[in-house]
Design a protein around this motif. Structure first.
Motif, PDB file in Angstrom:
ATOM      1  N   GLY A 176       0.811  -1.207   0.000  1.00 35.04           N
ATOM      2  CA  GLY A 176       0.000   0.000   0.000  1.00 35.04           C
ATOM      3  C   GLY A 176       0.845   1.258   0.000  1.00 35.04           C
ATOM      4  N   CYS A 177       0.172   2.390   0.124  1.00 37.71           N
ATOM      5  CA  CYS A 177       0.848   3.682   0.063  1.00 37.71           C
ATOM      6  C   CYS A 177      -0.075   4.726   0.672  1.00 37.71           C
ATOM      7  CB  CYS A 177       1.139   4.005  -1.403  1.00 37.71           C
ATOM      8  SG  CYS A 177       1.857   5.630  -1.650  1.00 37.71           S
ATOM      9  N   LYS A 178       0.538   5.702   1.342  1.00 38.70           N
ATOM     10  CA  LYS A 178      -0.280   6.705   2.029  1.00 38.70           C
ATOM     11  C   LYS A 178      -0.797   7.790   1.074  1.00 38.70           C
ATOM     12  CE  LYS A 178       3.770   9.462   3.189  1.00 38.70           C
ATOM     13  NZ  LYS A 178       4.701   9.906   4.202  1.00 38.70           N
ATOM     14  N   PHE A 179      -0.240   7.854  -0.136  1.00 38.27           N
ATOM     15  CA  PHE A 179      -0.651   8.916  -1.059  1.00 38.27           C
ATOM     16  C   PHE A 179      -1.917   8.512  -1.821  1.00 38.27           C
ATOM     17  CE2 PHE A 179       3.963   9.682  -0.559  1.00 38.27           C
ATOM     18  CZ  PHE A 179       3.882  10.979  -0.040  1.00 38.27           C
ATOM     19  N   VAL A 180      -2.491   9.499  -2.523  1.00 43.95           N
ATOM     20  CA  VAL A 180      -3.763   9.234  -3.211  1.00 43.95           C
ATOM     21  C   VAL A 180      -3.709   9.723  -4.663  1.00 43.95           C
ATOM     22  CG1 VAL A 180      -5.330   9.107  -1.233  1.00 43.95           C
ATOM     23  CG2 VAL A 180      -4.689  11.349  -2.118  1.00 43.95           C
ATOM     24  N   CYS A 181      -2.713   9.291  -5.392  1.00 41.42           N
ATOM     25  CA  CYS A 181      -2.605   9.678  -6.802  1.00 41.42           C
ATOM     26  C   CYS A 181      -3.831   9.126  -7.545  1.00 41.42           C
ATOM     27  CB  CYS A 181      -1.323   9.104  -7.399  1.00 41.42           C
ATOM     28  SG  CYS A 181       0.132   9.565  -6.434  1.00 41.42           S
ATOM     29  N   ASP A 182      -4.433   9.953  -8.383  1.00 41.87           N
ATOM     30  CA  ASP A 182      -5.776   9.608  -8.866  1.00 41.87           C
ATOM     31  C   ASP A 182      -5.815   8.467  -9.873  1.00 41.87           C
ATOM     32  OD1 ASP A 182      -4.979  10.824 -11.257  1.00 41.87           O
ATOM     33  OD2 ASP A 182      -6.939  11.742 -11.565  1.00 41.87           O
ATOM     34  N   PHE A 183      -4.653   8.114 -10.461  1.00 40.36           N
ATOM     35  CA  PHE A 183      -4.629   7.039 -11.460  1.00 40.36           C
ATOM     36  C   PHE A 183      -4.246   5.700 -10.832  1.00 40.36           C
ATOM     37  CE2 PHE A 183      -0.551   9.087 -11.056  1.00 40.36           C
ATOM     38  CZ  PHE A 183       0.296   8.017 -10.849  1.00 40.36           C
ATOM     39  N   CYS A 184      -3.937   5.691  -9.539  1.00 43.99           N
ATOM     40  CA  CYS A 184      -3.254   4.546  -8.932  1.00 43.99           C
ATOM     41  C   CYS A 184      -4.233   3.506  -8.366  1.00 43.99           C
ATOM     42  CB  CYS A 184      -2.323   5.053  -7.834  1.00 43.99           C
ATOM     43  SG  CYS A 184      -1.434   3.718  -7.030  1.00 43.99           S
ATOM     44  N   ALA A 185      -4.156   2.305  -8.934  1.00 41.20           N
ATOM     45  CA  ALA A 185      -5.050   1.225  -8.487  1.00 41.20           C
ATOM     46  C   ALA A 185      -4.661   0.744  -7.085  1.00 41.20           C
ATOM     47  CB  ALA A 185      -4.988   0.069  -9.475  1.00 41.20           C
ATOM     48  N   ILE A 186      -3.384   0.945  -6.729  1.00 33.76           N
ATOM     49  CA  ILE A 186      -2.922   0.456  -5.421  1.00 33.76           C
ATOM     50  C   ILE A 186      -3.615   1.204  -4.294  1.00 33.76           C
ATOM     51  CG2 ILE A 186      -0.884   0.429  -3.908  1.00 33.76           C
ATOM     52  CD1 ILE A 186       0.643   0.054  -6.730  1.00 33.76           C
ATOM     53  N   GLN A 187      -3.607   2.537  -4.402  1.00 36.51           N
ATOM     54  CA  GLN A 187      -4.230   3.313  -3.326  1.00 36.51           C
ATOM     55  C   GLN A 187      -5.739   3.058  -3.304  1.00 36.51           C
ATOM     56  OE1 GLN A 187      -6.241   6.136  -3.263  1.00 36.51           O
ATOM     57  NE2 GLN A 187      -6.311   6.789  -5.396  1.00 36.51           N
ATOM     58  N   SER A 188      -6.343   2.777  -4.476  1.00 31.66           N
ATOM     59  CA  SER A 188      -7.781   2.471  -4.496  1.00 31.66           C
ATOM     60  C   SER A 188      -8.045   1.132  -3.815  1.00 31.66           C
ATOM     61  CB  SER A 188      -8.304   2.428  -5.936  1.00 31.66           C
ATOM     62  OG  SER A 188      -8.111   3.676  -6.551  1.00 31.66           O
ATOM     63  N   ASP A 220       7.678  -3.482  -2.881  1.00 34.99           N
ATOM     64  CA  ASP A 220       6.697  -2.617  -2.226  1.00 34.99           C
ATOM     65  C   ASP A 220       6.148  -1.574  -3.199  1.00 34.99           C
ATOM     66  OD1 ASP A 220       8.544  -3.812  -0.421  1.00 34.99           O
ATOM     67  OD2 ASP A 220       7.769  -2.543   1.158  1.00 34.99           O
ATOM     68  N   ASP A 221       4.896  -1.213  -3.005  1.00 30.22           N
ATOM     69  CA  ASP A 221       4.309  -0.177  -3.854  1.00 30.22           C
ATOM     70  C   ASP A 221       5.047   1.135  -3.633  1.00 30.22           C
ATOM     71  OD1 ASP A 221       2.294  -2.063  -4.590  1.00 30.22           O
ATOM     72  OD2 ASP A 221       1.465  -1.768  -2.584  1.00 30.22           O
ATOM     73  N   ASN A 222       5.407   1.381  -2.381  1.00 25.60           N
ATOM     74  CA  ASN A 222       6.197   2.566  -2.039  1.00 25.60           C
ATOM     75  C   ASN A 222       6.952   2.253  -0.745  1.00 25.60           C
ATOM     76  OD1 ASN A 222       7.284   4.984  -1.322  1.00 25.60           O
ATOM     77  ND2 ASN A 222       5.333   6.112  -1.219  1.00 25.60           N
ATOM     78  N   LEU A 223       8.217   1.858  -0.898  1.00 27.21           N
ATOM     79  CA  LEU A 223       9.013   1.401   0.252  1.00 27.21           C
ATOM     80  C   LEU A 223       9.102   2.466   1.341  1.00 27.21           C
ATOM     81  CD1 LEU A 223      11.080  -1.093   0.962  1.00 27.21           C
ATOM     82  CD2 LEU A 223      12.793   0.663   0.598  1.00 27.21           C
ATOM     83  N   ASN A 286      -3.184  14.663  -8.246  1.00 27.83           N
ATOM     84  CA  ASN A 286      -2.935  14.518  -6.798  1.00 27.83           C
ATOM     85  C   ASN A 286      -1.520  14.098  -6.488  1.00 27.83           C
ATOM     86  OD1 ASN A 286      -5.076  15.295  -5.283  1.00 27.83           O
ATOM     87  ND2 ASN A 286      -6.149  13.336  -5.464  1.00 27.83           N
ATOM     88  N   LYS A 287      -0.590  14.471  -7.364  1.00 28.04           N
ATOM     89  CA  LYS A 287       0.802  14.099  -7.123  1.00 28.04           C
ATOM     90  C   LYS A 287       1.680  15.339  -7.081  1.00 28.04           C
ATOM     91  CE  LYS A 287       3.733  10.164  -7.789  1.00 28.04           C
ATOM     92  NZ  LYS A 287       3.921   8.849  -8.324  1.00 28.04           N
ATOM     93  N   GLY A 288       1.086  16.453  -6.599  1.00 26.91           N
ATOM     94  CA  GLY A 288       1.832  17.705  -6.512  1.00 26.91           C
ATOM     95  C   GLY A 288       3.072  17.587  -5.650  1.00 26.91           C
ATOM     96  N   PHE A 289       3.095  16.575  -4.763  1.00 28.28           N
ATOM     97  CA  PHE A 289       4.271  16.421  -3.881  1.00 28.28           C
ATOM     98  C   PHE A 289       5.548  16.132  -4.673  1.00 28.28           C
ATOM     99  CE2 PHE A 289       2.133  12.280  -3.967  1.00 28.28           C
ATOM    100  CZ  PHE A 289       3.157  11.425  -4.303  1.00 28.28           C
ATOM    101  N   ASN A 290       5.422  15.730  -5.951  1.00 30.09           N
ATOM    102  CA  ASN A 290       6.627  15.509  -6.759  1.00 30.09           C
ATOM    103  C   ASN A 290       7.409  16.793  -6.992  1.00 30.09           C
ATOM    104  OD1 ASN A 290       6.512  12.790  -7.057  1.00 30.09           O
ATOM    105  ND2 ASN A 290       6.237  12.778  -9.268  1.00 30.09           N
TER     106      ASN A 290
END
Ligand code: SF4
Length: 466
Positions: A176-188, A220-223, A286-290
């Motif tokens: 999993g991952c704490k972020f919520v990028c709108d295209f990402c199936a993992i966070q969904s 990991d989706d996001n180590l 939703n990936k402005g953190f980049n």
């Protein structure tokens, strides 16, 4: 592969391929990594069950071999092939259970093609499911309401014996991952949550599987979704003297302690989803953190300063993208000496906010692209704002070809981080040449097997999901 276990109950685990062109014999090489989902199920299978595992990418599935139950983990790209395989077994009277990302995100659809559906993470439910089948009282739906309380598992890799995978060992530290990028199936699928295994458990596993000269890939989706936990892992990896790679978000590049721990623990490189170089596009997804601190430019410099190579991924077809976006991105990736990179169109995975938005805006070109006979791998299944779908697909291929051309490879090799270490230099050449070959090898691949002559068996059942 048949396990040495003998019992009165036989379970067959299948890893489906994406698809095959008519007459295709060899499978896409870059896609031949050990699949962890069946190895996880094998680990949770009771010892008194006879176990077989077939990898559809590597071997012919013996559908007539007697078995009592078949389990298939389904992803969106493998859904159609999974339904073909399930139909082969079900026509022979063998029940099929399905789980995985696609089963969680598209439960009603997957339920039509199997006897039991597992929603959520399957492992903890698996022993009870097998017992239910043994006792002849299977349920239609097994649902995990919460993330597993216990991630102290290790996969059973004995199922891989005798199969030829890429020489890289896969290990899972977190999901999993704490972020919520709108295209990402993992966070969904995981509802933007992140869970780690106990560090000591992972260290034991790494000790067991490490081999001289072989890289470990933390899948990991996001180590670094939980930076403190990632640092604990890295500290304990230092004495093991391994070489490893993983996937991280960009924030790790701005954490000096984390970068030093990565280097000291043997990290050779990381996959970072840069996605776009445009601030407004990143914000929209939703990936402005980049763009944090010095953004991707400074992040890459920080990684490379610590001897860490970059696998950068970029996605195109965003509302602000034009043809110029491809040129700029290609130059960026080459000029900054990325070790490897992926240039793909955005893919609307079902269950994601992106999919819902494109659906509401009437921009999806297929009602379910992953099942459509006309759809081919690499095709754009939606209408981008500024580029025709076919042109978007073509530009992705052209950008990949340019990046993996001899010119692109020789320009990027000049970056010290890519040639300083002889072992990684050999890897640089091997991996880039493998990608060069696969650039033209996978596009146009059908989803499902083109030569399959069976009929999809569907169950007409009302799915009740709590
Ligand atoms: S950072 Fe990566 S894994 Fe996390 S939500 Fe975004 S795309 Fe998904």
């Amino acid at each position: 592969m048949i396990s040495s276990r003998t019992a009165d109950f036989r379970l067959t685990l299948i890893h489906p391929c994406v698809g095959r062109r008519s007459g295709m014999t060899k499978y896409i090489r870059t896609w031949k990594m050990e699949p962890l989902p069946p190895a996880m199920l094998a680990a949770f299978t009771p010892d008194d069950v006879e176990l077989r595992f077939y990898d559809d990418r590597l071997e012919t599935i013996p559908f007539d071999e007697p078995t009592d139950l078949v389990a298939i983990s389904v992803e969106t790209y493998t859904a159609k092939r999974a339904y073909q395989i399930a139909s082969e077994y079900r026509v022979r009277g063998v029940p099929v259970v399905m789980g995985g990302f696609h089963a969680t995100l598209c439960a009603a659809e997957v339920a039509e093609y199997c006897d039991s559906l597992v929603i959520g993470e399957a492992e903890e439910l698996f022993p009870a499911l097998i017992e239910d089948y043994r006792q002849g009282r299977p349920k239609a739906v097994y649902q995990s309401d919460t993330r597993p309380s216990h991630l102290g598992f290790s996969p059973d890799r004995s199922i891989f014996v005798g199969k030829r995978y890429l020489p890289i060992s896969l290990v899972e530290f977190s999901r999993g991952c704490k972020f919520v990028c709108d295209f990402c199936a993992i966070q969904s699928a995981y509802d933007a949550s992140h869970r780690c295994r106990p560090v000591e458990n992972v260290i034991e596993e790494v000790k067991r599987i490490k081999k001289r000269g072989r890289m470990i890939f933390f899948i990991d989706d996001n180590l670094t979704s939980n930076m403190d936990a990632a640092k604990q892992l890295m500290r304990q990896l230092i004495p093991l003297k391994i070489r490893w790679v993983s996937q991280c978000d960009i924030s790790v590049a701005y954490d000096q302690e984390a970068l030093e721990l990565m280097k000291r623990s043997g990290c050779q490189g990381v996959l970072v989803g840069f996605e776009s170089l445009d601030r407004s596009t990143l914000k929209a997804m939703n990936k402005g953190f980049n763009m944090m601190q010095g953004g991707p430019v400074e992040a890459i410099a920080n990684f490379q300063h610590h001897g860490l190579r970059l696998y950068g991924t970029f996605i195109f077809g965003n509302d602000h993208d034009t043809e110029a976006t491809f040129r700029e991105t290609l130059h960026f990736a080459v000029d900054h000496g990325l070790f490897i990179a992926a240039f793909n169109h955005i893919t609307p995975f079902p269950g994601t906010p992106l999919y819902q938005r494109l659906e509401q805006e009437g921009r999806l070109l297929y009602s379910r692209w992953w099942l459509d006979d006309a759809y081919r791998y690499g095709e754009v299944p939606f209408r981008p704002k500024n580029i025709e779908p076919a042109e978007l697909a073509r530009l992705c291929i052209e950008t990949r070809k340019a990046f993996y051309s001899w010119k692109g490879i020789s320009q990027r090799i000049l970056h010290p981080v890519n040639h300083r270490d002889p072992w990684m230099l050999v890897n640089y050449l091997a991996i880039n040449l493998m990608h060069q070959f696969d650039v033209s090898n996978r596009d146009g691949l059908p989803l499902g097997n083109e030569d399959w002559e069976g009929h999809l068996i569907k169950t007409d059942k009302q799915l009740y999901v709590a």
